[in-house]
Design an enzyme around this catalytic site. Structure first.
Site, PDB file in Angstrom:
ATOM      1  N   LYS A  57      -0.151   5.426   4.563  1.00  0.00           N
ATOM      2  CA  LYS A  57      -1.434   4.074   5.682  1.00  0.00           C
ATOM      3  C   LYS A  57      -1.318   3.835   6.629  1.00  0.00           C
ATOM      4  O   LYS A  57       1.064   3.407   6.283  1.00  0.00           O
ATOM      5  CB  LYS A  57      -1.391   2.581   4.647  1.00  0.00           C
ATOM      6  CG  LYS A  57      -2.468   1.826   5.248  1.00  0.00           C
ATOM      7  CD  LYS A  57      -2.783   0.553   3.962  1.00  0.00           C
ATOM      8  CE  LYS A  57      -3.669  -0.714   5.143  1.00  0.00           C
ATOM      9  NZ  LYS A  57      -4.976  -0.347   5.704  1.00  0.00           N
ATOM     10  N   HIS A  93       0.921  -1.184   0.260  1.00  0.00           N
ATOM     11  CA  HIS A  93      -0.207   0.015   0.142  1.00  0.00           C
ATOM     12  C   HIS A  93       0.823   1.391  -0.136  1.00  0.00           C
ATOM     13  O   HIS A  93       2.191   1.414   0.217  1.00  0.00           O
ATOM     14  CB  HIS A  93      -0.962   0.550   1.115  1.00  0.00           C
ATOM     15  CG  HIS A  93      -2.417  -0.623   1.051  1.00  0.00           C
ATOM     16  ND1 HIS A  93      -2.185  -2.258   1.216  1.00  0.00           N
ATOM     17  CD2 HIS A  93      -3.294  -1.069   0.647  1.00  0.00           C
ATOM     18  CE1 HIS A  93      -3.129  -2.968   1.107  1.00  0.00           C
ATOM     19  NE2 HIS A  93      -4.267  -1.822   0.995  1.00  0.00           N
TER      20      HIS A  93
HETATM   21  N1  LIG Z   1     -12.822  -0.998   2.640  1.00  0.00           N
HETATM   22  C1  LIG Z   1     -12.322  -0.522   1.835  1.00  0.00           C
HETATM   23  O1  LIG Z   1     -12.418  -0.548   1.323  1.00  0.00           O
HETATM   24  C2  LIG Z   1     -11.017   0.116   2.435  1.00  0.00           C
HETATM   25  C3  LIG Z   1     -10.748   0.927   1.596  1.00  0.00           C
HETATM   26  C4  LIG Z   1      -9.341   2.776   1.390  1.00  0.00           C
HETATM   27  C5  LIG Z   1      -9.380   2.755   2.719  1.00  0.00           C
HETATM   28  N2  LIG Z   1     -10.184   2.279   3.500  1.00  0.00           N
HETATM   29  C6  LIG Z   1      -9.703   2.563   4.993  1.00  0.00           C
HETATM   30  O2  LIG Z   1      -9.968   3.219   5.090  1.00  0.00           O
HETATM   31  C7  LIG Z   1      -9.391   4.730   6.010  1.00  0.00           C
HETATM   32  C8  LIG Z   1      -9.383   5.921   5.480  1.00  0.00           C
HETATM   33  O3  LIG Z   1      -8.605   6.077   4.849  1.00  0.00           O
HETATM   34  P1  LIG Z   1      -7.940   6.985   4.006  1.00  0.00           P
HETATM   35  O4  LIG Z   1      -7.143   6.594   3.064  1.00  0.00           O
HETATM   36  O5  LIG Z   1      -9.643   7.124   3.066  1.00  0.00           O
HETATM   37  O6  LIG Z   1      -7.426   7.544   5.386  1.00  0.00           O
HETATM   38  P2  LIG Z   1      -7.016   9.615   5.094  1.00  0.00           P
HETATM   39  O7  LIG Z   1      -5.927   9.735   6.133  1.00  0.00           O
HETATM   40  O8  LIG Z   1      -7.220  10.505   4.010  1.00  0.00           O
HETATM   41  O9  LIG Z   1      -9.081   9.666   5.624  1.00  0.00           O
HETATM   42  C9  LIG Z   1      -9.425   9.735   6.852  1.00  0.00           C
HETATM   43  C10 LIG Z   1      -9.859  10.953   7.015  1.00  0.00           C
HETATM   44  O10 LIG Z   1     -11.394  10.570   8.276  1.00  0.00           O
HETATM   45  C11 LIG Z   1     -10.303  12.098   8.913  1.00  0.00           C
HETATM   46  N3  LIG Z   1     -11.496  11.952   9.965  1.00  0.00           N
HETATM   47  C12 LIG Z   1     -11.285  11.343  11.304  1.00  0.00           C
HETATM   48  N4  LIG Z   1     -11.438  11.463  12.262  1.00  0.00           N
HETATM   49  C13 LIG Z   1     -13.108  11.719  12.402  1.00  0.00           C
HETATM   50  C14 LIG Z   1     -14.187  12.261  13.084  1.00  0.00           C
HETATM   51  N5  LIG Z   1     -14.189  11.886  14.507  1.00  0.00           N
HETATM   52  N6  LIG Z   1     -15.203  12.407  11.997  1.00  0.00           N
HETATM   53  C15 LIG Z   1     -15.022  12.738  10.753  1.00  0.00           C
HETATM   54  N7  LIG Z   1     -14.003  12.427  10.102  1.00  0.00           N
HETATM   55  C16 LIG Z   1     -13.168  12.089  10.908  1.00  0.00           C
HETATM   56  C17 LIG Z   1      -9.988  11.970   8.734  1.00  0.00           C
HETATM   57  O11 LIG Z   1      -9.535  14.266   9.403  1.00  0.00           O
HETATM   58  C18 LIG Z   1      -9.408  12.555   7.744  1.00  0.00           C
HETATM   59  O12 LIG Z   1      -9.629  13.655   6.693  1.00  0.00           O
HETATM   60  C19 LIG Z   1      -8.448   3.608   6.438  1.00  0.00           C
HETATM   61  O13 LIG Z   1      -9.123   3.340   7.696  1.00  0.00           O
HETATM   62  C20 LIG Z   1      -8.167   2.773   5.064  1.00  0.00           C
HETATM   63  O14 LIG Z   1      -7.528   1.303   5.585  1.00  0.00           O
HETATM   64  C21 LIG Z   1     -10.796   0.861   3.685  1.00  0.00           C
HETATM   65  O1  LIG Z   2      -5.620   2.721   1.584  1.00  0.00           O
HETATM   66  C1  LIG Z   2      -5.398   1.833   2.120  1.00  0.00           C
HETATM   67  O2  LIG Z   2      -5.500   2.178   2.872  1.00  0.00           O
HETATM   68  C2  LIG Z   2      -6.772   1.083   1.629  1.00  0.00           C
HETATM   69  N1  LIG Z   2      -7.128  -0.159   2.620  1.00  0.00           N
HETATM   70  C3  LIG Z   2      -7.693  -1.140   2.777  1.00  0.00           C
HETATM   71  C4  LIG Z   2      -7.577  -2.672   3.505  1.00  0.00           C
HETATM   72  O3  LIG Z   2      -6.749  -2.095   4.722  1.00  0.00           O
HETATM   73  O4  LIG Z   2      -7.258  -3.480   3.241  1.00  0.00           O
HETATM   74  C5  LIG Z   2      -8.167  -1.595   1.558  1.00  0.00           C
HETATM   75  C6  LIG Z   2      -7.160  -1.749   0.765  1.00  0.00           C
HETATM   76  C7  LIG Z   2      -6.685   0.231   0.456  1.00  0.00           C
END
Ligand SMILES: NC(=O)c1ccc[n+]([C@@H]2O[C@H](COP(=O)([O-])OP(=O)(O)OC[C@H]3O[C@@H](n4cnc5c(N)ncnc54)[C@H](O)[C@@H]3O)[C@@H](O)[C@H]2O)c1
Ligand SMILES: O=C(O)C1=N[C@H](C(=O)O)CCC1
Length: 272
Positions: free
Chosen positions: A162, A158
């Site tokens: 991350k 990633h």
């Molecule tokens: N399940 C999936 O398919 C998938 C895909 C991508 C990312 N993710 C996960 O999603 C999460 C976010 O990833 P990202 O790359 O967008 O991170 P990021 O750091 O770019 O964004 C997270 C956002 O959440 C905000 N935030 C934190 N606390 C908050 C609160 N109390 N209220 C409102 N907003 C709040 C932060 O200010 C930030 O803007 C991570 O845990 C990542 O692993 C999951």
């Molecule tokens: O960008 C990230 O953070 C992602 N989080 C998810 C994970 O933890 O698997 C999905 C892929 C991107």
């Protein structure tokens, strides 16, 4: 437009948040009802479209979850564990479907989400893409078909920002592999190796994480056996993939009975 579900995007300024705002805005079957950010964030009070550098969308970024969820039917949450656990209770109070993409949740966090799901529809997955969820089904099958002469290793890569490892996806794939062999992941989990580790233990599932640059998400599940090796892989090339799955989950959850669901439920790929 008021008859389509209203969606609140939590963490609107984040990598996924921006993608979600854009995807909801472009969808003809839902409307953007709110945008949330953490208290003190510089976007609070600004129009979310303008804050993203585009045209105004008529939705101001809020730091009050209950206010943002008034008149909304779902909240999509890709933020951070503490924020997600808090939102689970608030979304249940607001009777909104809570779609959780946040990873890095502890067992204790998940137990709290389970409690909230007694009164609300929660859809949670470490990866919302069709491909990864299908891959979990394949991994379970392959792990069941190959005996422990085949060592299982999960390797993920990633971007440099991350904060959690192994990724939520790697854990989903590891759980599927462990399940295929009749175990819980905790029984066979082998964390990243370092130093004089001793020889590999039979039946363990190993995890390795690469972090760098702007890699969106790469996952390999390697079955390494005597004289041959099988690798099942998934590559994400666009974050909109995850947003697409999250929007699908938000719609799927409308009118469902309370429960803690997975993307396998949403995609009709089997039991969660
Ligand atoms: N399940 C999936 O398919 C998938 C895909 C991508 C990312 N993710 C996960 O999603 C999460 C976010 O990833 P990202 O790359 O967008 O991170 P990021 O750091 O770019 O964004 C997270 C956002 O959440 C905000 N935030 C934190 N606390 C908050 C609160 N109390 N209220 C409102 N907003 C709040 C932060 O200010 C930030 O803007 C991570 O845990 C990542 O692993 C999951
Ligand atoms: O960008 C990230 O953070 C992602 N989080 C998810 C994970 O933890 O698997 C999905 C892929 C991107």
């Amino acid at each position: 437009m008021m008859d389509v579900p209203g969606i609140v995007v939590m963490g609107a300024s984040g990598r996924m948040g921006r993608m979600l705002v854009q995807s909801v805005q472009e969808s003809p079957v839902m409307r953007l009802a709110g945008a949330l950010e953490r208290p003190g964030h510089e976007w609070i009070g600004r129009d979310v479209g303008e804050a993203m550098g585009g045209a105004a969308l008529g939705v101001a970024v809020n730091d009050d979850p209950l206010e943002a969820m008034a008149g909304a039917q779902a909240v999509i949450d890709f933020t951070a564990p503490a924020a997600t656990v808090e939102m689970a209770t608030l979304a249940a109070q607001a009777r909104a479907v809570h779609v959780i993409g946040t990873t890095g949740l502890t067992d204790d966090d998940i137990a709290k989400i389970d409690l909230a799901a007694r009164h609300a529809v929660i859809v949670r997955a470490g990866n919302m893409s069709l491909g990864v969820n299908l891959l979990t089904v394949l991994v379970r099958k392959v792990a069941a078909a190959l005996d422990e002469d085949f060592d299982i290793e999960v390797v993920e890569a990633h971007h440099r920002h991350k904060v959690d490892a192994p990724s939520g996806t790697a854990l989903m794939l590891g759980e599927a592999a462990a399940d295929g062999r009749g175990h819980g992941l905790k029984e066979v989990y082998e964390a990243a190796r370092d130093g004089i580790t001793g020889a590999r233990k039979r039946g363990q599932i190993g995890f390795s994480a690469i972090r760098g640059g702007d890699i969106i998400g790469e996952h390999d599940v390697i079955f390494a056996g005597p004289g041959e090796r099988l690798t099942l892989s998934h590559s994400a090339t666009d974050r909109s993939l995850f947003a697409k799955g999250a929007l699908k989950a938000a719609l799927w959850g409308q009118g469902r009975r309370p429960g803690h669901y997975s993307m396998l439920d949403v995609l009709g790929l089997g039991a969660s």
